[in-house]
Design a protein around this motif. Structure first.
Motif, PDB file in Angstrom:
ATOM      1  N   THR A   7       0.736  -1.138   0.054  1.00  0.00           N
ATOM      2  CA  THR A   7      -0.007  -0.137   0.116  1.00  0.00           C
ATOM      3  C   THR A   7       0.855   1.364   0.152  1.00  0.00           C
ATOM      4  OG1 THR A   7      -0.077  -0.104   2.269  1.00  0.00           O
ATOM      5  CG2 THR A   7      -1.910  -1.258   1.075  1.00  0.00           C
ATOM      6  N   GLU A   8       2.032   1.126   0.378  1.00  0.00           N
ATOM      7  CA  GLU A   8       3.150   2.221   0.352  1.00  0.00           C
ATOM      8  C   GLU A   8       4.522   1.724   0.403  1.00  0.00           C
ATOM      9  OE1 GLU A   8       4.272   6.454   2.476  1.00  0.00           O
ATOM     10  OE2 GLU A   8       2.814   5.089   3.373  1.00  0.00           O
ATOM     11  N   TYR A   9       4.887   1.848  -0.860  1.00  0.00           N
ATOM     12  CA  TYR A   9       6.422   1.369  -1.170  1.00  0.00           C
ATOM     13  C   TYR A   9       7.073   2.169  -2.143  1.00  0.00           C
ATOM     14  CZ  TYR A   9      10.144  -2.285  -1.481  1.00  0.00           C
ATOM     15  OH  TYR A   9      11.150  -2.833  -1.435  1.00  0.00           O
ATOM     16  N   THR A  10       7.663   3.252  -1.827  1.00  0.00           N
ATOM     17  CA  THR A  10       8.109   4.224  -2.621  1.00  0.00           C
ATOM     18  C   THR A  10       9.615   4.162  -2.565  1.00  0.00           C
ATOM     19  OG1 THR A  10       8.140   5.799  -0.924  1.00  0.00           O
ATOM     20  CG2 THR A  10       6.043   5.714  -2.240  1.00  0.00           C
ATOM     21  N   ASN A  11      10.433   4.561  -3.793  1.00  0.00           N
ATOM     22  CA  ASN A  11      11.854   4.498  -3.731  1.00  0.00           C
ATOM     23  C   ASN A  11      12.371   3.424  -3.382  1.00  0.00           C
ATOM     24  OD1 ASN A  11      11.829   7.275  -4.717  1.00  0.00           O
ATOM     25  ND2 ASN A  11      11.573   8.030  -2.383  1.00  0.00           N
ATOM     26  N   GLY A  12      11.537   2.109  -4.081  1.00  0.00           N
ATOM     27  CA  GLY A  12      12.214   0.762  -3.624  1.00  0.00           C
ATOM     28  C   GLY A  12      13.208   0.394  -4.372  1.00  0.00           C
ATOM     29  N   ASP A  13      14.189  -0.456  -3.453  1.00  0.00           N
ATOM     30  CA  ASP A  13      15.200  -0.790  -4.266  1.00  0.00           C
ATOM     31  C   ASP A  13      15.107  -2.296  -5.170  1.00  0.00           C
ATOM     32  OD1 ASP A  13      16.772   1.131  -2.650  1.00  0.00           O
ATOM     33  OD2 ASP A  13      17.234  -0.517  -0.925  1.00  0.00           O
ATOM     34  N   GLY A  14      15.757  -2.544  -5.963  1.00  0.00           N
ATOM     35  CA  GLY A  14      15.559  -3.658  -6.604  1.00  0.00           C
ATOM     36  C   GLY A  14      16.413  -3.805  -8.085  1.00  0.00           C
ATOM     37  N   GLN A  15      16.207  -4.606  -8.888  1.00  0.00           N
ATOM     38  CA  GLN A  15      17.180  -5.011 -10.189  1.00  0.00           C
ATOM     39  C   GLN A  15      16.361  -4.118 -11.110  1.00  0.00           C
ATOM     40  OE1 GLN A  15      15.979  -7.273  -7.859  1.00  0.00           O
ATOM     41  NE2 GLN A  15      17.910  -7.739  -7.109  1.00  0.00           N
ATOM     42  N   ASP A  16      17.424  -3.356 -12.051  1.00  0.00           N
ATOM     43  CA  ASP A  16      16.975  -2.701 -12.932  1.00  0.00           C
ATOM     44  C   ASP A  16      16.206  -3.520 -14.060  1.00  0.00           C
ATOM     45  OD1 ASP A  16      17.729  -1.569 -16.090  1.00  0.00           O
ATOM     46  OD2 ASP A  16      17.843   0.269 -14.573  1.00  0.00           O
TER      47      ASP A  16
END
Length: 823
Positions: free
Chosen positions: A687-696
């Motif tokens: 419901t709120e996951y901004t500026n999340g890390d992850g794979q390009d």
């Protein structure tokens, strides 16, 4: 003459049925004679199904019938587990809707239940608490347990923050092993031999021995031993370090002692040890990134179960657990004390890229956990004040743990630049120099083009990352019987948990192949950082924080239980909270330990359970709504700390409906025909996951603050999962014959919050089947089984790394033969 004929027929039937039932259970002539008194009530049918049975559970820390517990619980006896082909805790997901029990990087378990779980399984704790005989297991490689010698397994769905407490925000798995018996002296030998469809040789052998030994009329012991030889599921052309993949072997033993010195005192002691050797860290890179493709990884070949890696891999998981339980039954309440000590060790190595190239590898020289626990429970009984309308459970729990890596070594480099061909990686000439924040250290850049003329640098980083935990909590739950049909339950738990970094140091060796290079200890962190702040290129000053913290929280519960009808129908409505303490990741090579705050959940559930058709059908159903804050997760990348990085996946919610129905089909016609249908429909999203890390999404390389994942599905959570089981048991001369099948379907899910289709587990269905014969006179059961009959390809866990998706694969088709003999 007519009476004589009837008597003769009855005697003949008695003689014929003696081998079928055994001498003691054979019907007498009077029982067979149909001309006996017509007014006599007919004898109850002998129920043959091993799946339809009433089970006593301890889901509320006291023994109760499953149908009387106002909690969503699925419970399985040892017979029911065997009938459904469940051999270990990993198999529970095939019979428990909404449960995902995954494994990756060898033996690390990741458990999700009803859309709630955690990817942070390496240095943090699972969100589904695991118990064995009342002892809490938090070391994730030790959650995978063989289920030989168990009495039953209970899967408690939803937060269990009051009675099971620490980190049980998604639920709990409660394994209860058999207690020593004072009367029965017996030995049971269970042997399974099977073969994978991907190999031509006999590749699996599992043997379990269980022995019960009464010593006196008040002292007894039992022993459970398990041995497994597994040549593994890989095809015969898979290889490690140029050689064949060796077998995995497992040995475990449990000694239990039981002593009742007086009528109201019972003492129990358990010693459990296990050892697992082999190459369980081998994984298949089934979706290589551009970097993985540069390294020569062929995902098609990996899907054929033919990984080929350069590293001579190993894994040496061992556990030693001792516990003592004392139960004192007296007026005005019962007291139960559980003390335990656990020592876990898991040295292993891991090929980071999963290729035949020497690019990056982890060597874990020492990964351990030292755990001390104590729990005391006070339980009301029939002599307690107000026992006719008041039931209560109170207690306190202590947990202490030192856990981590001491040390783990990461080697990066050794690539032959000519293998890069004419292409560049990411369109870059090099990965930039890495500036270690707060120091003058600069890690040299890694060139990545084929016009390199100088030597290629090789990194060897050695990290010690240890975390210490000390947790104390008290709890109380009371149930008030307001009327005969309405009860109110109130509960709460207060937890005070300290957790901090015990040690976090890094040494470095940099050189060019063929040259000596240098090695020195360069980092000794005395502070931590917020997980969402800072990258490999620097950390803002305001993101630094102390390297220890405490989580203090009170989590309440309220439940309303209704019995509105004149039968066993139970309707329950509950609201509760639970907390998972903050965590530190001390395992990072060139960044300070990362901190993530405590994770909390608020849950509301409405459920119903009961039976229909004179008890031949039993059902449980529930709808629920969960709100989660500060969902803890993790990533592994060379570009963000050199290894593991923790993250906070913002907030999430899970709304769903699940059910479990067991039907005794056509009881007037069949004695052993049963049908089980269960399923879970889940709508779990961030419901709120901004500026999340992850794979390009283009390169697959890890980037921080990559994207907004709000509205995406929670990882490892299918829209639907469920199973259908059908079994029938026939009486035949000398015993019984049983045929059963279990079909499990999973609608698919994502392993990453970005919903990148490269890291998706598509929908899959597995089919298991068994044919079993039980020779009652000799107590011998012979079972022919087929697992994953359609040879479905699926994954049971993954690591999403810079070179691609390194997956632990579900087993292919397995054909096996099992003998179980009790004497």
């Amino acid at each position: 003459m007519r009476k004589l004929v009837h008597a003769s027929v009855a005697a003949a039937l008695t003689f014929a049925l003696t081998p079928l039932y055994g001498q003691d259970d054979a019907p007498s002539a009077a029982e067979v004679d149909t001309e006996t008194d017509a007014a006599a009530e007919p004898a109850p049918r002998r129920r043959l199904s091993r799946s339809v049975e009433e089970i006593v559970v301890t889901a509320q820390k006291r023994e109760e019938n499953l149908s009387d517990v106002p909690i969503s619980v699925q419970a399985f006896s040892a017979d029911a587990l065997d009938a459904r082909g469940v051999k270990s805790t990993l198999d529970l997901m095939k019979v428990t809707p909404g449960l995902d029990f995954g494994v990756q990087a060898g033996d690390f378990a990741s458990v999700f239940l009803r859309g709630i779980g955690s990817e942070a399984w390496l240095t943090s704790d699972p969100s589904v608490a695991s118990y064995v005989d009342g002892v809490y297991y938090s070391f994730t490689p030790s959650l995978i347990q063989d289920l030989g010698g168990v009495e039953r397994v209970e899967v408690l769905k939803g937060p269990q923050g009051t009675l099971f407490g620490r980190n049980a925000i998604a639920g709990a798995i409660n394994v209860i092993t058999k207690e020593p018996d004072f009367d029965d002296r017996s030995i049971t030998v269970d042997n399974f031999s099977g073969s994978y469809s991907s190999r031509n040789d006999l590749s699996i052998n599992k043997t379990t021995i269980f022995a019960n030994m009464p010593v006196t009329d008040n002292f007894a012991m039992n022993v459970s031993a398990f041995y497994e030889y597994d040549a593994q599921q890989w095809s015969e052309d898979a290889s490690i370090a140029g050689g064949p993949v060796p077998a995995k072997t497992t040995f475990s033993g449990r000694f239990k002692f039981r002593w009742i010195p007086t009528d109201n005192l019972e003492m129990r002691a358990t010693i459990f040890g296990s050892k697992r050797e082999g190459t369980s860290t081998l994984a298949a890179n089934i979706n290589p990134t551009p970097l993985g493709q540069v390294l020569g990884i062929d995902g098609v070949k990996e899907r054929a179960r033919s990984p080929q890696t350069d590293l001579d891999m190993y894994g040496h998981l061992s556990s030693l657990v001792g516990s003592v339980t004392a139960i004192y039954n007296a007026e005005p309440f019962d007291t139960k004390l559980i003390l335990s000590k656990q020592l876990h060790s898991n040295p292993y190595n891991y090929d980071y890229d999963g290729s035949e190239q020497t690019f990056a590898e982890f060597i874990v020289h020492r990964h351990y956990a030292k755990i001390n626990e104590a729990e005391i429970q006070f339980l009301s009984n029939e002599t307690s004040w107000g026992s006719d309308w008041l039931t209560w459970t109170a207690g306190a729990f202590f947990f202490q743990n030192d856990q981590g890596f001491d040390p783990v070594e990461l080697t990066v480099g050794g690539l032959d630049p000519q293998n890069l061909g004419a292409q560049t990686f990411l369109g870059l000439v090099e990965i930039p120099d890495i500036v270690v924040a707060g120091t003058d250290l600069v890690l040299p850049a890694i060139p990545l083009v084929d016009d390199l003329t100088a030597g290629f640098p090789s990194y060897a980083l050695s990290n010690t990352g240890l975390v210490e935990t000390e947790s104390v909590s008290v709890f109380l739950q009371t149930t008030f019987k307001i009327t005969d049909w309405f009860s109110l339950t109130l509960g709460g738990r207060y937890q005070d948990e300290f957790r901090g970094v015990l040690d976090s140091r890094t040494a470095i060796r940099v050189g060019v192949p063929g040259e000596i290079g240098f090695r020195t200890e360069v980092l000794d962190w005395q502070q931590a950082r917020d997980a969402r702040g800072g990258t490999a290129l620097g950390i803002p000053t305001d993101n630094f924080r102390p390297d220890s913290d405490s989580t203090r929280a009170f989590t309440p519960k309220i439940s309303l239980d209704f019995r509105p009808f004149d039968d066993d129908t139970l309707i329950f409505l509950s609201a509760q909270e639970a907390v998972k303490a903050h965590s530190f990741n001390a395992f990072a090579f060139y960044l300070p330990p990362a901190y993530v705050p405590e994770e909390t959940i608020q849950a509301v559930e409405l459920g119903i359970k009961g039976s229909l058709f004179e008890g031949s059908m039993r059902y449980t159903a529930a709808i629920f709504h969960y709100e989660i804050e500060n969902l803890q997760t993790q990533f592994i990348s060379l570009l963000n700390g050199g290894a593991l990085s923790l993250d906070v996946a913002g907030d999430a919610r899970s709304i769903g409906f699940d059910f479990d129905v067991i039907v005794d089909l056509f009881p007037s016609m069949f004695d052993g025909l049963s049908l089980t249908v269960n399923g879970a429909f889940l709508d779990a999203e961030y419901t709120e996951y901004t500026n999340g890390d992850g794979q390009d999404p283009t390169t697959g390389i890890f980037l921080d603050n990559l994207n907004d994942y709000t509205g995406n599905r929670v990882t490892r959570t299918p829209d639907f999962s469920g199973s259908v089981s059908l079994a029938n048991v026939w009486l035949i001369p000398g015993g019984t014959f049983e045929a059963s099948t279990n079909v499990y379907h999973n609608s698919g899910f994502f392993y990453v919050a970005s919903e990148d289709p490269r890291y998706e587990q598509p929908a899959y269905t597995t089919v298991n089947a068994q044919l079993s014969h039980y020779w009652e006179r000799y107590r011998l059961r012979t079972t022919l089984s087929a697992e994953n009959l359609t040879d479905e390809f699926y994954t049971t866990g993954t690591l999403i790394l810079d070179p691609g998706m390194l997956a632990t694969l579900g087993p292919p088709r397995i054909l096996g033969l099992k003998f179980q003999w009790t004497f």
